[in-house]
Design an enzyme around this catalytic site. Structure first.
Site, PDB file in Angstrom:
ATOM      1  N   ASP A 109      35.298  11.262   8.970  1.00 49.43           N
ATOM      2  CA  ASP A 109      36.097  11.431  10.028  1.00 49.43           C
ATOM      3  C   ASP A 109      37.419  11.468   9.801  1.00 49.43           C
ATOM      4  O   ASP A 109      37.799  11.006   8.647  1.00 49.43           O
ATOM      5  CB  ASP A 109      35.843  10.001  10.792  1.00 49.43           C
ATOM      6  CG  ASP A 109      34.467  10.034  11.304  1.00 49.43           C
ATOM      7  OD1 ASP A 109      33.803  10.869  11.496  1.00 49.43           O
ATOM      8  OD2 ASP A 109      34.280   8.828  11.958  1.00 49.43           O
ATOM      9  N   SER A 249      43.495   7.032   3.386  1.00 56.15           N
ATOM     10  CA  SER A 249      43.073   7.834   2.363  1.00 56.15           C
ATOM     11  C   SER A 249      42.793   9.304   2.758  1.00 56.15           C
ATOM     12  O   SER A 249      43.065   9.433   3.825  1.00 56.15           O
ATOM     13  CB  SER A 249      41.952   7.225   1.752  1.00 56.15           C
ATOM     14  OG  SER A 249      40.997   6.534   2.637  1.00 56.15           O
TER      15      SER A 249
END
Length: 303
Positions: A109, A249
């Protein structure tokens, strides 16, 4: 202010308090002085230990409310710590992985942007130029991706932080590169070449449908761990490759010239400086040998 688009073409302006704080940290002299300890590996280790503590569980309810997270999508459990919550697993049936052989799927995602790699193995993110060699730390390997694409999947703290292999194939190289932990928020990229300074790990996958590609994980501020599973030399599309501990991240893919083309909406959004919101397992591109038309017309289902 950042622009993102969903797969139906709806564009959203995103501007948060966090963005404004990060912009000040990265664009002002005083803020940059404060950044030095914040981006260090030691600071991320301290943050990681705090997020592993049992008392950190007290932060979970407020985080869920503040980010409007739909917990029905995740496996029900009692979390031991904030990090245990952060690396939560999806409930069965919540995501499906596109099985069309020529469909390149999203490993996670996130918010996707795609950049063309020049013949000199350079690509740009906004006004910051990168070389593939500086990203990989390997000149010979970098040269294989001249003329190809770099796919940048940026995860925010509210996103699902586990990621999968994008295709079946053989893992022929694995490498870890130590570094610092800048935020992967786009405001940082205007001031620092974050993707060649941050801690990262990657594998080279001889994939069944897209040739030899690189799949890389990039750590970010407060991400003390990139946890990759030991899967052996042969892997399958959709297998979980690993997960990030707390923080935003990035997952990066590198594909060779003439092997894969991004879907039209992703190409057009990226050219306009707009990130596309994607979900783990959905199609984001297609193999150029799959019979697709050059204009991106669908011969497969779109997702």
């Amino acid at each position: 202010m950042r622009l993102t688009a969903d797969r139906e073409g709806r564009i959203t302006e995103e501007d948060s308090r966090q963005d404004r704080i990060l912009e000040w940290l990265y664009s002002h002299r005083t803020g940059r002085l404060l950044l030095r300890p914040l981006v260090s590996a030691a600071f991320s280790r301290i943050g990681g230990r705090a997020a592993d503590s049992r008392v950190s569980r007290l932060l979970i309810p407020g985080f869920i409310r503040g980010h409007a997270i739909d917990m029905s999508q995740y496996q029900p459990k009692e979390y031991r710590s904030y990090n245990d919550f952060f690396s939560r697993k999806l409930a069965g049936g919540t995501r499906s992985v596109n099985g069309e052989p020529g469909a390149l799927v999203s490993p996670c995602d996130g918010r996707l942007s795609v950049r063309k790699i020049t013949g000199d193995c350079v690509f740009k993110i906004k006004h910051t130029a990168y070389t593939v060699e500086s990203l990989l730390g390997d000149r010979t390997l970098a040269a294989e991706y001249a003329g190809g694409y770099v796919w940048i999947f940026r995860l925010q703290v509210e996103d699902y932080h586990r990621y999968i292999y994008v295709d079946e194939g053989a893992v022929i190289l694995q490498k870890e590169i130590p570094g610092v932990f800048h935020t992967v928020n786009p405001v940082a990229n205007d001031c620092y070449p974050i993707y060649k300074e941050n801690t990262r790990a990657f594998c080279v996958l001889q994939s069944a449908h897209f040739g030899r590609l690189v799949q890389m994980e990039v750590g970010a501020m407060l991400v003390g761990k990139i946890v990759n599973h030991s899967r052996g030399k042969r892997v399958r599309r959709g297998w979980e490759k690993g997960y990030f501990a707390f923080g935003g991240s990035t997952v990066v893919l590198l594909t060779r010239k003439g092997t894969v083309c991004p879907d039209r909406d992703i190409r057009e959004n990226s050219a306009g400086g707009i990130e596309t919101r994607v979900r783990l397992g959905e199609r984001v591109g297609y193999a150029v040998t799959s019979g697709r038309k050059p204009d991106g017309s669908d011969l497969f289902r779109k997702r």
